[in-house]
Design a protein around this motif. Structure first.
Motif, PDB file in Angstrom:
ATOM      1  N   ALA A   1     -10.255   1.691   1.568  1.00 16.62           N
ATOM      2  CA  ALA A   1      -9.815   0.543   1.298  1.00 16.62           C
ATOM      3  C   ALA A   1      -9.127   0.724  -0.395  1.00 16.62           C
ATOM      4  O   ALA A   1      -8.358   0.008  -0.688  1.00 16.62           O
ATOM      5  N   VAL A   2      -9.912   1.274  -0.999  1.00 17.21           N
ATOM      6  CA  VAL A   2      -9.745   1.942  -2.386  1.00 17.21           C
ATOM      7  C   VAL A   2      -8.062   2.617  -2.393  1.00 17.21           C
ATOM      8  O   VAL A   2      -7.335   2.078  -3.444  1.00 17.21           O
ATOM      9  N   LEU A   3      -7.801   3.300  -1.650  1.00 20.17           N
ATOM     10  CA  LEU A   3      -6.571   4.142  -1.546  1.00 20.17           C
ATOM     11  C   LEU A   3      -5.629   3.147  -1.136  1.00 20.17           C
ATOM     12  O   LEU A   3      -4.439   3.186  -1.519  1.00 20.17           O
ATOM     13  N   LEU A   4      -5.971   2.512  -0.004  1.00 19.58           N
ATOM     14  CA  LEU A   4      -5.083   1.380   0.454  1.00 19.58           C
ATOM     15  C   LEU A   4      -4.469   0.419  -0.733  1.00 19.58           C
ATOM     16  O   LEU A   4      -3.409  -0.028  -0.655  1.00 19.58           O
ATOM     17  N   GLY A   5      -5.508   0.078  -1.799  1.00 21.76           N
ATOM     18  CA  GLY A   5      -4.883  -0.606  -2.992  1.00 21.76           C
ATOM     19  C   GLY A   5      -4.090  -0.004  -3.895  1.00 21.76           C
ATOM     20  O   GLY A   5      -3.090  -0.599  -4.097  1.00 21.76           O
TER      21      GLY A   5
ATOM     22  N   VAL B   1      -2.009  -1.839   7.544  1.00 24.04           N
ATOM     23  CA  VAL B   1      -1.993  -2.409   6.178  1.00 24.04           C
ATOM     24  C   VAL B   1      -1.127  -1.174   5.474  1.00 24.04           C
ATOM     25  O   VAL B   1      -0.160  -1.775   4.575  1.00 24.04           O
ATOM     26  N   SER B   2      -1.270   0.061   5.627  1.00 21.19           N
ATOM     27  CA  SER B   2      -0.276   1.006   5.071  1.00 21.19           C
ATOM     28  C   SER B   2       1.192   0.868   5.528  1.00 21.19           C
ATOM     29  O   SER B   2       2.263   0.773   4.738  1.00 21.19           O
ATOM     30  N   LYS B   3       1.112   0.464   6.778  1.00 23.18           N
ATOM     31  CA  LYS B   3       2.821   0.333   7.100  1.00 23.18           C
ATOM     32  C   LYS B   3       3.240  -0.895   6.603  1.00 23.18           C
ATOM     33  O   LYS B   3       4.365  -0.845   6.236  1.00 23.18           O
ATOM     34  N   LEU B   4       2.429  -2.033   6.375  1.00 22.40           N
ATOM     35  CA  LEU B   4       3.082  -3.309   5.955  1.00 22.40           C
ATOM     36  C   LEU B   4       3.253  -2.962   4.338  1.00 22.40           C
ATOM     37  O   LEU B   4       4.217  -3.511   3.683  1.00 22.40           O
ATOM     38  N   ALA B   5       2.450  -2.304   3.598  1.00 22.79           N
ATOM     39  CA  ALA B   5       2.627  -1.843   2.261  1.00 22.79           C
ATOM     40  C   ALA B   5       3.967  -1.019   2.125  1.00 22.79           C
ATOM     41  O   ALA B   5       4.845  -1.437   1.159  1.00 22.79           O
TER      42      ALA B   5
ATOM     43  N   ILE C   1       7.837  -2.294  -0.176  1.00 28.28           N
ATOM     44  CA  ILE C   1       8.396  -1.419  -1.035  1.00 28.28           C
ATOM     45  C   ILE C   1       9.201  -0.332  -0.508  1.00 28.28           C
ATOM     46  O   ILE C   1       9.531   0.612  -1.024  1.00 28.28           O
ATOM     47  N   VAL C   2      10.061  -0.728   0.526  1.00 30.52           N
ATOM     48  CA  VAL C   2      11.043   0.239   1.081  1.00 30.52           C
ATOM     49  C   VAL C   2      12.065   0.603   0.260  1.00 30.52           C
ATOM     50  O   VAL C   2      12.469   1.747   0.483  1.00 30.52           O
ATOM     51  N   LEU C   3      12.381  -0.216  -0.753  1.00 33.50           N
ATOM     52  CA  LEU C   3      13.692   0.069  -1.601  1.00 33.50           C
ATOM     53  C   LEU C   3      13.244   1.451  -2.403  1.00 33.50           C
ATOM     54  O   LEU C   3      14.086   1.997  -3.220  1.00 33.50           O
TER      55      LEU C   3
END
Length: 206
Positions: free
Chosen positions: A149-153, A193-197, A201-203
């Motif tokens: 969870a820390v790295l996902l943040g 979650v990582s996919k949504l992140a 920020i896809v740009l």
């Protein structure tokens, strides 16, 4: 140079499947076996409830190298009780009111659990002039501060390509090197979650 791993004192014999689960958790496991995955730390692709491997009242003693403090006999006397401070002072050959000599004290990590009264911990004897160092793998250390969870943040907080790459690199190394991290990623839907992140920020990655 000496080494000290986690140590537990359990009041009753354990069944073979519990011993197998404890072995699969590895030497770096820091806990009291109250929230353990039934899959022995291995993910089967689905979420699984975490169970108590050992009843709280059957755990009498638990020592971890990282759960140590540098105290004095006087501080132990104030924080705990006079009897324990007097016993520790006698073992170390110190006065029961000594307030200058440092004492490396390992706290009983299961002292807060339900059940009968437990000992306060253990004092390290013969440690004067000795440095204590606890070495642990990064992937295992992260489990003590929140896990993946820390790295996902960090992934979600990335605002440029460099920080995004560094966050994903750390996440990939952790998941690849730790079965517990993989299980936790499945449990908290970390891949989603990582996919949504990434979508948000896809740009930055184009």
């Amino acid at each position: 140079m000496w080494r000290f791993a986690a140590a537990h004192l359990i009041e009753e014999p354990l069944p073979s499947h519990s011993i197998s689960t404890m072995y699969s958790l590895g030497l770096h496991y820091m806990g009291s076996f109250q929230a353990v995955s039934p899959q022995d730390g291995k993910s089967d692709g689905g979420s699984s409830a975490q169970i108590a491997l050992i009843p709280e009242e059957h755990l009498s003693f638990g020592l971890f190298p990282f759960k140590a403090s540098s105290l004095t006999v006087a501080k132990i006397r104030r924080a705990y009780n006079k009897v324990d401070a007097r016993t520790i002072a006698r073992q170390l050959g110190l006065s029961s009111h000594e307030s200058a000599t440092p004492v490396t004290f390992l706290h009983n990590a299961v002292g807060h659990l339900a059940g009968p009264a437990r000992t306060i911990g253990a004092a390290l004897i013969g440690n004067l002039g000795v440095r204590c160092w606890v070495g642990r793998a990064v992937a295992s250390s992260l489990q003590c501060v929140g896990g993946p969870a820390v790295l996902l943040g960090l992934v979600a907080a990335a605002r440029d390509v460099e920080s995004l790459y560094a966050a994903f690199k750390a996440l990939a190394c952790t998941v690849r090197g730790s079965p517990l991290a993989r299980s936790e990623m499945e449990r908290v839907s970390g891949y989603r979650v990582s996919k949504l992140a990434l979508f948000s920020i896809v740009l930055l990655v184009n």
